[in-house]
Scaffold this active site. Structure first.
Site, PDB file in Angstrom:
ATOM      1  N   ASP A  10       0.887  -1.220   0.066  1.00  0.00           N
ATOM      2  CA  ASP A  10       0.079   0.181   0.208  1.00  0.00           C
ATOM      3  C   ASP A  10       0.401   1.311  -0.037  1.00  0.00           C
ATOM      4  O   ASP A  10       1.494   1.436   0.893  1.00  0.00           O
ATOM      5  CB  ASP A  10      -0.399  -0.041   1.342  1.00  0.00           C
ATOM      6  CG  ASP A  10      -1.792   1.577   1.524  1.00  0.00           C
ATOM      7  OD1 ASP A  10      -2.488   1.574   0.730  1.00  0.00           O
ATOM      8  OD2 ASP A  10      -1.493   1.876   2.444  1.00  0.00           O
ATOM      9  N   GLU A  71      -0.764  -1.544  -4.934  1.00  0.00           N
ATOM     10  CA  GLU A  71      -2.156  -0.592  -4.875  1.00  0.00           C
ATOM     11  C   GLU A  71      -1.851   0.573  -6.318  1.00  0.00           C
ATOM     12  O   GLU A  71      -0.667   0.927  -6.479  1.00  0.00           O
ATOM     13  CB  GLU A  71      -2.661   0.473  -3.512  1.00  0.00           C
ATOM     14  CG  GLU A  71      -4.033   0.841  -4.480  1.00  0.00           C
ATOM     15  CD  GLU A  71      -4.405   1.261  -2.864  1.00  0.00           C
ATOM     16  OE1 GLU A  71      -5.063   0.457  -2.039  1.00  0.00           O
ATOM     17  OE2 GLU A  71      -3.806   2.674  -2.195  1.00  0.00           O
ATOM     18  N   ASP A 144      -2.368   1.432   7.053  1.00  0.00           N
ATOM     19  CA  ASP A 144      -1.633   0.832   6.013  1.00  0.00           C
ATOM     20  C   ASP A 144      -1.285  -0.748   6.017  1.00  0.00           C
ATOM     21  O   ASP A 144      -1.546  -1.209   4.721  1.00  0.00           O
ATOM     22  CB  ASP A 144      -0.101   1.907   6.019  1.00  0.00           C
ATOM     23  CG  ASP A 144      -1.192   3.448   6.391  1.00  0.00           C
ATOM     24  OD1 ASP A 144      -1.332   4.008   4.792  1.00  0.00           O
ATOM     25  OD2 ASP A 144      -1.078   3.571   7.044  1.00  0.00           O
TER      26      ASP A 144
END
Length: 176
Positions: A10, A71, A144
């Site tokens: 992430d 991501e 996160d």
């Protein structure tokens, strides 16, 4: 079907979530590890990116994933935030490529849909489902880290199928 190990990222410059998960499509996964790589917002950009790169390289070497899920950066209102996230994502893709690992990117809504059933889920719902899916005693913190674990789960469940389909197509073309 054999287990696959995936490192999920992430991306973020200040906080970059990293999660490692093992599993097979359609079955519960197992959490291997998770962490957040932090950097000082006041530090030089080049130093922050290098710090992220070194830490990701160490985690890839330590956990030996078969692939990396990152991501995909999407447009936000804050251009500065988007730039930092895009730079961190690029470092993650580069670290994986340097290790010879395949990389797949996923939008936030793809990840949310994979782990919660809804592409509109909020962070709390994602964290709750990651905790359940990985059978953890406590939610991974900060968010996160939970998001990185969700990316890895998404890749195992969705990307594994895509990878096998792509390989079958390559094999079929090679026989022609």
């Amino acid at each position: 079907m054999r287990q696959r190990r995936v490192l999920g990222v992430d991306p973020g410059l200040t906080r970059c979530g990293v999660g490692v998960v093992e599993g097979v499509p359609g079955r519960p996964c197992t959490m291997v590890d998770y962490t957040v790589i932090g950097s000082d917002p006041d530090a030089d950009l080049a130093d922050r990116l290098l710090h992220l790169d070194r830490n990701l390289a160490e985690l890839i070497a330590k956990h030996q994933p078969e692939s990396v899920a990152v991501e995909r950066v999407f447009s936000q209102h804050n251009v500065r935030t988007v730039m930092g996230t895009a730079q961190a994502a690029a470092v993650a893709v580069l670290a994986a490529a340097r290790a010879g690992l395949p990389v797949r990117t996923y939008t936030p809504s793809e990840v949310k849909a994979a782990v919660t059933g809804s592409g509109q889920a909020d962070k709390k719902q994602v964290t709750t489902m990651v905790t359940r899916l990985l059978r953890l005693d406590a939610p991974p913190r900060p968010a996160d880290a939970a998001d990185a674990l969700a990316l890895a789960i998404c890749h195992i469940w969705r990307g594994g199928t895509r990878d096998r389909l792509s390989e079958a197509i390559r094999t079929a073309k090679g026989r022609q």
